[in-house]
Structures are given as structure tokens and as C-alpha cells.
Design a protein around this motif. Structure first.
Motif, PDB file in Angstrom:
ATOM      1  N   PHE A 253       0.836  -1.207   0.000  1.00 58.24           N
ATOM      2  CA  PHE A 253       0.000   0.000   0.000  1.00 58.24           C
ATOM      3  C   PHE A 253       0.870   1.255   0.000  1.00 58.24           C
ATOM      4  O   PHE A 253       0.582   2.227  -0.695  1.00 58.24           O
ATOM      5  N   ALA A 254       1.929   1.230   0.810  1.00 57.26           N
ATOM      6  CA  ALA A 254       2.815   2.395   0.915  1.00 57.26           C
ATOM      7  C   ALA A 254       3.461   2.717  -0.421  1.00 57.26           C
ATOM      8  O   ALA A 254       3.548   3.888  -0.830  1.00 57.26           O
ATOM      9  N   VAL A 255       3.900   1.678  -1.133  1.00 57.21           N
ATOM     10  CA  VAL A 255       4.523   1.884  -2.442  1.00 57.21           C
ATOM     11  C   VAL A 255       3.536   2.538  -3.406  1.00 57.21           C
ATOM     12  O   VAL A 255       3.884   3.453  -4.170  1.00 57.21           O
TER      13      VAL A 255
ATOM     14  N   THR B 244      -7.800   5.713  -3.081  1.00 60.47           N
ATOM     15  CA  THR B 244      -7.513   4.378  -2.548  1.00 60.47           C
ATOM     16  C   THR B 244      -8.373   3.341  -3.249  1.00 60.47           C
ATOM     17  O   THR B 244      -9.580   3.518  -3.385  1.00 60.47           O
ATOM     18  N   SER B 245      -7.760   2.282  -3.716  1.00 60.40           N
ATOM     19  CA  SER B 245      -8.492   1.274  -4.485  1.00 60.40           C
ATOM     20  C   SER B 245      -9.505   0.546  -3.608  1.00 60.40           C
ATOM     21  O   SER B 245      -9.346   0.446  -2.382  1.00 60.40           O
ATOM     22  N   GLN B 246     -10.531   0.021  -4.250  1.00 59.36           N
ATOM     23  CA  GLN B 246     -11.543  -0.740  -3.527  1.00 59.36           C
ATOM     24  C   GLN B 246     -10.926  -1.967  -2.868  1.00 59.36           C
ATOM     25  O   GLN B 246     -11.318  -2.358  -1.763  1.00 59.36           O
ATOM     26  N   ALA B 247      -9.940  -2.558  -3.531  1.00 54.43           N
ATOM     27  CA  ALA B 247      -9.276  -3.738  -2.952  1.00 54.43           C
ATOM     28  C   ALA B 247      -8.581  -3.375  -1.645  1.00 54.43           C
ATOM     29  O   ALA B 247      -8.633  -4.140  -0.667  1.00 54.43           O
ATOM     30  N   ASN B 248      -7.919  -2.227  -1.602  1.00 52.78           N
ATOM     31  CA  ASN B 248      -7.265  -1.786  -0.364  1.00 52.78           C
ATOM     32  C   ASN B 248      -8.280  -1.560   0.734  1.00 52.78           C
ATOM     33  O   ASN B 248      -8.082  -1.964   1.890  1.00 52.78           O
TER      34      ASN B 248
END
Length: 226
Positions: A55-57, A138-142
Motif C-alpha cells: 500500500f505504501a509503495v 484508494t483502491s476498492q481492494a485496499n
């Protein structure tokens, strides 16, 4: 509920709003990278650590993307970003998590409110800016991973639910205060094409009502009361 786009009163106001929004997003993404990197080191499992590191990347990639868009306009990214640094740093200072689960809740709440705020402000701007907001959101997967990980933490220890719900309410208050202060300081409201003497207040009320509504929905998905 039908979402009416916000509209801006002049080309100059829209240009100013676009730059301010890009500066805000860029620093938000950079700080998200920093905090996720720190949170990853405190993860209880290697899988958690790997996920937060990934996530950080992504967040740093978003920062670089926005910075490049600013530079493409012939501007110094640091000059556009710097005005937002003190206020965002202060918000993060006031919302320092007490443990790893509060850190996850903070990501879940703050990222959600910020993404909604960006989208609502950008809805009256040029398609290029709306696309940029969509790309860095932010993606839905995240979001689903954060939700599932928090649900697992609550299932494991049900007493966490009330503490994290209270923490979520505090985070919402801080996020809304931040959004209001930034909106006023960088004149997002003044740039809006408002009708009538009460237009500004009505527009702000409508925008913040959406932020609270969306936050409440996300917290219900965790099984918590907002």
C-alpha cells in the motif's frame, strides 16, 4: 441520492482551485506513504507487513504522479505543496494512533473522507483533475482489505469494537475540521458558483453532509456505529 457536481465561478478561480487541490493531494499521498511504512513495521504478521508495504509503495507512486502533473504546468511542485504541510502535519500529530489497530482504523477513516472530499471538490473542475483524483483514490481492494482485517481484529477481541468506534468518531471530527479549514483558507467555497446570499452555506452543508453519510456507511460495514 443524486450527486450534483460542484461548479466554479470563473476560469481563474477554477485554476486556483485545481492547483490547491493538487498540492493538497500530493502531500496527503506523501504522508500516507510515510505512515503506512511505519505501520508496516509494527504489523503482527508478515502478511500484514507485506500488504501495508505494498500500500505504501502505491501511495508514493500517487505522490509522484501528482507532482509530475504540477510540474507539467510549469510550476515548482514544492511551492504548490508546501502550503499544506503544516496543517496536515498538525492533524496527524493530533491523531497519533495508540496501537496497530487504531492505525488501520485511521487509514480506513482518513483515506475514505479525504477521497470523498477530493472527488466532491473536483466534480466542478476540468476532466483532467477529476481523472487525477480517480487515479489516486484508494483502491476498492485496499479498502476491502482494511475492512476485513479490522473485522477479524474485532472478532478476535470483541472489546476492541467500542474503542475503535470511538476512535473513528474522533478521526471523523478531525478530518471534517481539516476539510473545512482547508476549504476556507484556499477558498474552495469562494470559487464555487453559488446562487443567492445563502449559497455558500448551503453548498458547504451539502458537501459535509455527504462526507458524514459516506463515513457512516463505511463504519456500518465494519459493524460499528459512526
Amino acid at each position: 441520492m443524486t450527486k450534483t457536481p460542484l461548479t466554479y465561478g470563473s476560469a481563474a478561480a477554477a485554476d486556483d482551485a485545481e492547483l490547491a487541490l493538487m498540492g493538497l493531494i500530493a502531500y496527503q499521498e506523501l504522508t500516507a506513504f510515510e505512515h503506512l511504512s511505519s505501520d508496516a513495521r509494527l504489523s503482527p504478521t508478515l502478511v500484514d507487513r507485506e500488504t501495508l508495504g505494498r500500500f505504501a509503495v502505491k501511495e508514493f507512486g500517487h505522490f509522484e504522479m501528482v507532482r509530475e502533473r504540477i510540474a507539467e504546468r510549469g510550476l515548482d511542485p514544492q511551492e504548490v505543496i508546501e502550503p499544506f504541510m503544516a496543517s496536515l502535519d498538525e492533524m496527524h500529530r493530533r491523531t497519533k494512533p495508540g496501537d496497530w489497530y487504531e492505525s488501520l482504523t485511521k487509514v480506513y477513516v482518513i483515506d475514505g473522507v479525504a477521497a470523498d472530499f477530493y472527488a466532491l471538490i473536483a466534480s466542478g473542475l476540468e476532466p483532467e483533475v477529476r481523472t487525477l483524483v480517480h487515479e489516486v483514490k484508494t483502491s476498492q481492494a485496499n479498502t476491502e482489505w482494511l475492512r476485513e482485517r479490522l473485522q477479524l481484529a474485532i472478532t478476535d477481541r470483541p472489546e476492541r469494537a467500542s474503542r475503535l468506534a470511538l476512535w473513528g468518531r474522533r478521526l471523523l471530527g478531525e478530518a471534517l475540521t481539516q476539510a473545512r479549514e482547508i476549504g476556507e483558507k484556499y477558498d474552495y467555497w469562494g470559487a464555487l458558483q453559488l446562487e443567492g446570499p445563502d449559497g455558500r452555506g448551503q453548498e458547504m452543508t451539502r458537501l459535509f453532509a455527504r462526507l458524514v453519510e459516506n463515513h457512516s456507511r463505511r463504519m456500518r460495514q465494519l459493524g460499528m456505529t459512526a
